[in-house]
Design a protein around this motif. Structure first.
Motif, PDB file in Angstrom:
ATOM      1  N   ASP A   9      14.827 -12.287 -26.065  1.00 42.32           N
ATOM      2  CA  ASP A   9      13.647 -12.636 -26.847  1.00 42.32           C
ATOM      3  C   ASP A   9      13.970 -13.792 -27.797  1.00 42.32           C
ATOM      4  O   ASP A   9      14.957 -13.726 -28.543  1.00 42.32           O
ATOM      5  CB  ASP A   9      13.182 -11.414 -27.649  1.00 42.32           C
ATOM      6  CG  ASP A   9      11.789 -11.572 -28.239  1.00 42.32           C
ATOM      7  OD1 ASP A   9      11.421 -12.709 -28.603  1.00 42.32           O
ATOM      8  OD2 ASP A   9      11.077 -10.555 -28.333  1.00 42.32           O
ATOM      9  N   SER A  10      13.139 -14.823 -27.789  1.00 48.59           N
ATOM     10  CA  SER A  10      13.381 -15.986 -28.645  1.00 48.59           C
ATOM     11  C   SER A  10      13.282 -15.646 -30.132  1.00 48.59           C
ATOM     12  O   SER A  10      13.744 -16.417 -30.977  1.00 48.59           O
ATOM     13  CB  SER A  10      12.389 -17.096 -28.310  1.00 48.59           C
ATOM     14  OG  SER A  10      11.052 -16.677 -28.546  1.00 48.59           O
ATOM     15  N   ARG A  11      12.664 -14.496 -30.451  1.00 47.65           N
ATOM     16  CA  ARG A  11      12.544 -14.100 -31.857  1.00 47.65           C
ATOM     17  C   ARG A  11      13.813 -13.432 -32.387  1.00 47.65           C
ATOM     18  O   ARG A  11      13.882 -13.107 -33.584  1.00 47.65           O
ATOM     19  CB  ARG A  11      11.360 -13.146 -32.013  1.00 47.65           C
ATOM     20  CG  ARG A  11      10.004 -13.762 -31.704  1.00 47.65           C
ATOM     21  CD  ARG A  11       8.918 -12.708 -31.651  1.00 47.65           C
ATOM     22  NE  ARG A  11       9.168 -11.728 -30.585  1.00 47.65           N
ATOM     23  CZ  ARG A  11       8.417 -10.673 -30.367  1.00 47.65           C
ATOM     24  NH1 ARG A  11       7.377 -10.426 -31.147  1.00 47.65           N
ATOM     25  NH2 ARG A  11       8.712  -9.840 -29.374  1.00 47.65           N
ATOM     26  N   LEU A  12      14.798 -13.232 -31.543  1.00 48.72           N
ATOM     27  CA  LEU A  12      16.031 -12.584 -31.979  1.00 48.72           C
ATOM     28  C   LEU A  12      16.660 -13.419 -33.098  1.00 48.72           C
ATOM     29  O   LEU A  12      16.912 -14.617 -32.922  1.00 48.72           O
ATOM     30  CB  LEU A  12      16.995 -12.462 -30.796  1.00 48.72           C
ATOM     31  CG  LEU A  12      18.085 -11.402 -30.904  1.00 48.72           C
ATOM     32  CD1 LEU A  12      17.468 -10.004 -30.858  1.00 48.72           C
ATOM     33  CD2 LEU A  12      19.084 -11.559 -29.759  1.00 48.72           C
ATOM     34  N   SER A  16      21.006 -12.763 -19.156  1.00 48.36           N
ATOM     35  CA  SER A  16      20.527 -12.998 -20.517  1.00 48.36           C
ATOM     36  C   SER A  16      21.027 -14.334 -21.045  1.00 48.36           C
ATOM     37  O   SER A  16      20.278 -15.102 -21.659  1.00 48.36           O
ATOM     38  CB  SER A  16      20.979 -11.864 -21.434  1.00 48.36           C
ATOM     39  OG  SER A  16      20.636 -12.139 -22.779  1.00 48.36           O
ATOM     40  N   THR A  69      15.622 -21.191 -22.054  1.00 44.39           N
ATOM     41  CA  THR A  69      14.413 -21.090 -22.878  1.00 44.39           C
ATOM     42  C   THR A  69      14.577 -21.725 -24.260  1.00 44.39           C
ATOM     43  O   THR A  69      13.603 -22.237 -24.821  1.00 44.39           O
ATOM     44  CB  THR A  69      13.970 -19.627 -23.047  1.00 44.39           C
ATOM     45  OG1 THR A  69      15.058 -18.850 -23.577  1.00 44.39           O
ATOM     46  CG2 THR A  69      13.530 -19.045 -21.715  1.00 44.39           C
ATOM     47  N   THR A 119      18.491 -17.507 -21.837  1.00 45.08           N
ATOM     48  CA  THR A 119      18.340 -18.042 -23.189  1.00 45.08           C
ATOM     49  C   THR A 119      18.859 -19.473 -23.290  1.00 45.08           C
ATOM     50  O   THR A 119      18.365 -20.250 -24.123  1.00 45.08           O
ATOM     51  CB  THR A 119      19.048 -17.146 -24.217  1.00 45.08           C
ATOM     52  OG1 THR A 119      20.409 -16.917 -23.815  1.00 45.08           O
ATOM     53  CG2 THR A 119      18.352 -15.804 -24.339  1.00 45.08           C
ATOM     54  N   LEU A 131      15.582  -7.224 -22.462  1.00 39.93           N
ATOM     55  CA  LEU A 131      14.406  -7.964 -22.910  1.00 39.93           C
ATOM     56  C   LEU A 131      14.540  -8.391 -24.372  1.00 39.93           C
ATOM     57  O   LEU A 131      14.170  -9.510 -24.735  1.00 39.93           O
ATOM     58  CB  LEU A 131      13.153  -7.104 -22.726  1.00 39.93           C
ATOM     59  CG  LEU A 131      12.724  -6.827 -21.278  1.00 39.93           C
ATOM     60  CD1 LEU A 131      11.587  -5.813 -21.248  1.00 39.93           C
ATOM     61  CD2 LEU A 131      12.298  -8.115 -20.583  1.00 39.93           C
ATOM     62  N   VAL A 132      15.063  -7.504 -25.199  1.00 41.59           N
ATOM     63  CA  VAL A 132      15.221  -7.837 -26.618  1.00 41.59           C
ATOM     64  C   VAL A 132      16.244  -8.946 -26.799  1.00 41.59           C
ATOM     65  O   VAL A 132      16.037  -9.896 -27.571  1.00 41.59           O
ATOM     66  CB  VAL A 132      15.625  -6.592 -27.426  1.00 41.59           C
ATOM     67  CG1 VAL A 132      15.959  -6.986 -28.866  1.00 41.59           C
ATOM     68  CG2 VAL A 132      14.504  -5.566 -27.422  1.00 41.59           C
TER      69      VAL A 132
END
Length: 214
Positions: A12-15, A143, A150, A147, A8-9
């Motif tokens: 995450d688009s905030r990575l 993953s 997204t 990504t 999940l991390v």
């Protein structure tokens, strides 16, 4: 570290890996009139999942499994170059790979990241990170596919001023395709390219003051 939480991390688009400054060709597609609304965004994302997403995920899974080497100048590097015809796309891949390894050094400091070199391809870096984090090759592939989708979806939302709820619903609708593509990616190395996406990547270099790096 729990593998589901890790997955999940990583998705995450905030990575903080620099992926937010890349549109995956969406900026040029919008400028060219190819993507103009939610329906055409969906078509673009589906195409990107089936081509770029599949190839990158298959490379990442192969690096994860050790079929391809992650070392700089190794088979992971050369096979990714061979499957990325556009120089602009190769540069974007290496820029994002560098960002991912920069983060990985902090999260998994006991892993030797120097072997990947200064600018590994994103797929190569993702495969090495997946292995270091304890994910399965299938999770690593998922993953990468997710990504890939997204990142372009978020860029499309911003460029077209779309309703965030509509775009979120679209990503949910494309989730089964992401799952199927990841499952296909772990079977064998994908060997295809998309001429349209290659052209968009190269054309983006000539844009005056682009909002995204690619």
């Amino acid at each position: 570290m729990d593998t589901l939480a890790t997955l999940l991390v990583l998705a995450d688009s905030r990575l903080p890996t620099g992926g937010h400054v890349h549109s995956g060709g969406i900026e040029e597609a919008v400028t060219s009139g190819l993507v103009i609304d939610l329906a055409t965004l969906r078509a673009y994302l589906g195409r990107r999942i089936r081509t770029t997403g599949l190839v990158a995920a298959s490379l990442a899974a192969a690096v994860h499994e050790g079929t391809l080497t992650a070392a700089a100048g190794g088979t992971g590097d050369s096979e990714t170059d061979a499957r990325t015809p556009a120089p602009a796309a190769r540069a974007a891949s290496r820029a994002q790979g560098r960002g991912l390894v920069r983060l990985a050094r902090r999260v998994w400091p006991d892993t030797d990241w120097d072997t990947l070199g200064a600018t590994p391809h994103l797929a190569v870096a993702a495969g090495a990170v997946g292995r270091a984090s304890g994910l399965t090759p299938g999770q690593t592939a998922l993953s990468v596919v997710y990504t890939t989708m997204t990142g372009s979806a978020t860029a499309g939302q911003r460029l077209l001023a779309l309703d965030p709820g509509d775009v979120a619903a679209l990503t949910f609708a494309l989730a089964p395709l992401c799952e199927r593509t990841a499952a296909e990616a772990v079977k064998d190395l994908a060997d295809l390219s998309d001429p349209l996406l290659d052209v968009l990547a190269q054309r983006h270099l000539d844009r005056d003051r682009p909002l995204f790096a690619s």
